[in-house]
Design an enzyme around this catalytic site. Structure first.
Site, PDB file in Angstrom:
ATOM      1  N   GLY A  95       0.792  -1.214   0.000  1.00 26.04           N
ATOM      2  CA  GLY A  95       0.000   0.000   0.000  1.00 26.04           C
ATOM      3  C   GLY A  95       0.828   1.269   0.000  1.00 26.04           C
ATOM      4  O   GLY A  95       0.296   2.355  -0.244  1.00 26.04           O
ATOM      5  N   ARG A  96       2.125   1.146   0.268  1.00 27.29           N
ATOM      6  CA  ARG A  96       2.982   2.337   0.248  1.00 27.29           C
ATOM      7  C   ARG A  96       4.385   1.988  -0.249  1.00 27.29           C
ATOM      8  O   ARG A  96       5.356   2.676   0.068  1.00 27.29           O
ATOM      9  CB  ARG A  96       3.063   2.963   1.641  1.00 27.29           C
ATOM     10  CG  ARG A  96       3.569   2.025   2.725  1.00 27.29           C
ATOM     11  CD  ARG A  96       3.680   2.722   4.054  1.00 27.29           C
ATOM     12  NE  ARG A  96       4.193   1.838   5.076  1.00 27.29           N
ATOM     13  CZ  ARG A  96       4.997   2.209   6.056  1.00 27.29           C
ATOM     14  NH1 ARG A  96       5.424   3.454   6.108  1.00 27.29           N
ATOM     15  NH2 ARG A  96       5.388   1.366   6.975  1.00 27.29           N
ATOM     16  N   LYS A 116      10.040   2.322  -0.407  1.00 25.61           N
ATOM     17  CA  LYS A 116       9.016   2.268   0.640  1.00 25.61           C
ATOM     18  C   LYS A 116       8.643   3.695   1.035  1.00 25.61           C
ATOM     19  O   LYS A 116       9.508   4.482   1.425  1.00 25.61           O
ATOM     20  CB  LYS A 116       9.563   1.498   1.844  1.00 25.61           C
ATOM     21  CG  LYS A 116       8.525   1.132   2.880  1.00 25.61           C
ATOM     22  CD  LYS A 116       9.118   0.175   3.908  1.00 25.61           C
ATOM     23  CE  LYS A 116       8.084  -0.214   4.948  1.00 25.61           C
ATOM     24  NZ  LYS A 116       8.658  -1.163   5.951  1.00 25.61           N
ATOM     25  N   ASP A 128      -2.216   7.000   2.670  1.00 26.28           N
ATOM     26  CA  ASP A 128      -1.634   8.009   1.786  1.00 26.28           C
ATOM     27  C   ASP A 128      -0.446   7.486   0.995  1.00 26.28           C
ATOM     28  O   ASP A 128       0.081   8.177   0.127  1.00 26.28           O
ATOM     29  CB  ASP A 128      -1.238   9.258   2.581  1.00 26.28           C
ATOM     30  CG  ASP A 128      -0.203   8.978   3.664  1.00 26.28           C
ATOM     31  OD1 ASP A 128       0.384   7.869   3.691  1.00 26.28           O
ATOM     32  OD2 ASP A 128       0.028   9.877   4.500  1.00 26.28           O
ATOM     33  N   ARG A 179      14.701  -0.175  -0.106  1.00 24.67           N
ATOM     34  CA  ARG A 179      14.920  -1.457   0.570  1.00 24.67           C
ATOM     35  C   ARG A 179      15.398  -2.504  -0.421  1.00 24.67           C
ATOM     36  O   ARG A 179      14.916  -2.577  -1.548  1.00 24.67           O
ATOM     37  CB  ARG A 179      13.628  -1.923   1.247  1.00 24.67           C
ATOM     38  CG  ARG A 179      13.776  -3.227   1.991  1.00 24.67           C
ATOM     39  CD  ARG A 179      12.644  -3.438   2.977  1.00 24.67           C
ATOM     40  NE  ARG A 179      11.384  -3.769   2.343  1.00 24.67           N
ATOM     41  CZ  ARG A 179      10.244  -3.963   3.026  1.00 24.67           C
ATOM     42  NH1 ARG A 179      10.240  -3.831   4.348  1.00 24.67           N
ATOM     43  NH2 ARG A 179       9.125  -4.265   2.398  1.00 24.67           N
ATOM     44  N   ARG A 186       5.836 -13.410   0.355  1.00 24.41           N
ATOM     45  CA  ARG A 186       5.538 -13.634   1.769  1.00 24.41           C
ATOM     46  C   ARG A 186       4.601 -14.833   1.935  1.00 24.41           C
ATOM     47  O   ARG A 186       3.998 -15.292   0.953  1.00 24.41           O
ATOM     48  CB  ARG A 186       4.866 -12.382   2.355  1.00 24.41           C
ATOM     49  CG  ARG A 186       5.607 -11.078   2.064  1.00 24.41           C
ATOM     50  CD  ARG A 186       4.632  -9.894   2.023  1.00 24.41           C
ATOM     51  NE  ARG A 186       5.297  -8.652   1.607  1.00 24.41           N
ATOM     52  CZ  ARG A 186       5.777  -7.745   2.453  1.00 24.41           C
ATOM     53  NH1 ARG A 186       5.668  -7.930   3.760  1.00 24.41           N
ATOM     54  NH2 ARG A 186       6.370  -6.657   2.007  1.00 24.41           N
ATOM     55  N   ASP A 255       1.723 -11.692   6.644  1.00 30.13           N
ATOM     56  CA  ASP A 255       2.156 -10.845   5.547  1.00 30.13           C
ATOM     57  C   ASP A 255       3.522 -10.228   5.819  1.00 30.13           C
ATOM     58  O   ASP A 255       4.072  -9.545   4.944  1.00 30.13           O
ATOM     59  CB  ASP A 255       1.128  -9.747   5.257  1.00 30.13           C
ATOM     60  CG  ASP A 255       0.795  -8.924   6.489  1.00 30.13           C
ATOM     61  OD1 ASP A 255       0.180  -9.486   7.417  1.00 30.13           O
ATOM     62  OD2 ASP A 255       1.139  -7.725   6.535  1.00 30.13           O
TER      63      ASP A 255
END
Length: 497
Positions: A95-96, A116, A128, A179, A186, A255
């Site tokens: 999501g980000r 990230k 956001d 990263r 996962r 996750d």
């Protein structure tokens, strides 16, 4: 998904990796207002075969901030689901975070490069898509600290501030972390498809994981059974390594468990100061599900969720498939016990394992728990205790409020050391090699965050210096080994989302 073969950071060859298309959505990072390079991990850049000078250039910083996508690269966000604090959540995903692609490092290993905090994705829901500076600093420091300890982990290549503010409990400076990971598949990635009944994508994902992480299993007679056992063993080894340095992940949802066996997702994580097996730091772990002593059984619980996904691949016979799953879970337990027990006796300086050695080490932990003795320094200072000289005990005894129980333990320990064949000097060196003097202590990480938000980067550089080589003595920075004073204690750590 694209594989980028790095020679310089902007002209990249693109190759096909074979990750199932259903496992991701194509999405570009969102440009930021005023990117500024905060730190670049130059040794890691060299390891990856990337040009550090080009990465630090204005054009390179734009890439690291997500404001520019290298030519030929097609970024993506990965889909996954997960059990969060034991509760099933059917759709999560990046999501980000945006995966730029993959590099082949100088050792010939493929590794993901992910931004990230790079903006909204199809999986952002109400978020956001951004990251605040504090959590980015925490992940950078703690992941590099884990690498210094020799524990499998994602790595941090760079931090970039965005010139924008993000809003959590308060307005905070925005940042983007680059990263590096062996991959971002996962347990929750498998759950995403298995819970939808999509067996073919589960099979394709398993084939991809074998090809990428466990290629020696491709020709196995029962490759999916062998895959599950290999993942289980790697996970058991990883969690044992966490336990041996007092690390608490804080949010061991499915996750956040990587199939590669790396530590991933440094959110409300922490290294213990005073030892107690029930220790929890995470502000969101209200019931202590992911407390220090709960990590081994939770690791097995998470693997059971993976086994559920793989059952149809194990065998068409339901009973036989269940037997295979249980065998893999047993492999996890055996590997955890093997690594943890051997590591524990090594921490107290024993090289020739005998009956009762694990109990002896466990008894020390019991003494430490009673007095909340500092986990890291108890073992480090024990290395300097001479085998036959009680006056050398004082630096360790000082860590115990009431050292009576420790005094009884150390007498038993000396009796056991007398049966060792190696001399005291060799024992001391061996203990110092497995007992770090430095960890990313919570109060130090918070001091780094506070200083960085005020524009002072000196504490960050000093902390990175000691955690990169945690087993060495750093005389000029020796204070970084000190436990927190009462007014410095950090009792809670927070998730950055």
């Amino acid at each position: 998904m694209s594989l980028v073969e790095a020679r310089e950071p902007f002209a990249l060859d693109v190759l096909d990796t074979g990750l199932p298309e259903a496992a991701y959505e194509r999405v570009a990072p969102t440009p930021v207002q005023a990117p500024e390079l905060l730190r670049l991990n130059r040794p890691l850049a060299a390891e990856l075969g990337l040009d550090a000078g080009a990465l630090a250039s204005p054009a390179g910083v734009e890439v690291l901030a997500g404001s520019r996508v290298p030519e030929g690269v097609s970024p993506l966000a990965m889909a996954y689901a997960g059990h969060q604090f034991g509760n099933w959540v059917p759709s999560l995903g990046d999501g980000r975070a945006v995966l730029l692609g993959e590099v082949v490092d100088r050792a010939g290993v493929r590794r993901d490069l992910q931004l990230k905090g790079a903006g909204r994705t199809p999986f952002s829901r109400m978020g956001d898509g951004r990251a605040a500076l504090g959590p980015v600093l925490r992940e950078y420091v703690v992941s590099e600290g884990m690498a210094g300890l020799g524990i499998p982990t994602t790595r941090a290549l760079a931090m970039v501030t965005t010139g924008e503010r993000v809003f959590r409990q308060r307005a905070e400076p925005g940042a983007v972390l680059t990263r590096v990971s062996a991959s971002h598949v996962r347990v929750g990635t498998f759950e995403y498809f298995a819970r939808r009944g999509d067996r073919e994508t589960v099979r394709a994902l398993a084939d991809y994981v074998i090809q990428r992480h466990y290629p020696h299993l491709a020709e196995a007679g029962a490759p999916y059974q062998a895959l599950f056992e290999a993942i289980a063993e790697r996970t058991g080894e990883l969690i044992a390594q966490w336990m041996l340095v007092g690390f608490i992940h804080g949010v061991m949802n499915t996750d956040n468990i990587a199939i590669s066996g790396e530590t991933i997702d440094y959110g409300p994580c922490a290294f213990m100061d005073g030892y107690h097996p029930d220790t929890v730091y995470s502000s969101i772990d209200l019931g202590g599900r992911y407390a220090y002593n709960q990590q081994p059984p939770i690791g097995q619980w998470n693997l059971a969720r993976l086994a559920e996904c793989l059952l149809p691949l194990f065998s068409e016979d339901e009973e036989q498939a269940m037997d295979i799953a249980y065998a893999g879970l047993d492999a996890y337990a055996r590997r955890f016990d093997e690594v943890y027990q051997q590591g524990l006796i090594a921490k107290i300086g024993l090289s020739e394992r005998r009956e009762g050695d694990v109990d002896l080490a466990s008894d020390l932990l019991g003494c430490m728990a009673e007095q909340r003795a500092d986990f890291t320094l108890t073992f480090r200072r024990l290395a300097d205790v001479a085998g036959g000289h009680a006056e050398a005990d004082e630096p360790v005894r000082a860590l115990f409020g009431d050292a009576t129980a420790f005094d009884g333990w150390v007498a038993r320990w000396r009796e056991r050391l007398a049966a060792e064949t190696r001399d005291d000097g060799a024992r001391r060196a061996a203990m110092r090699a497995v007992n770090p003097a430095y960890i990313p202590r919570n109060h130090r990480v918070q001091q780094v965050i506070d200083a960085a938000e005020a524009g002072d980067m000196a504490p960050l550089d000093e902390l990175l210096t000691v955690v990169a080589r945690p087993y060495d003595d750093h005389e000029a920075l020796a204070d970084y080994a000190r436990p927190p004073a009462p007014d410095e204690v950090v009792r809670q750590t927070f998730c950055g989302t």
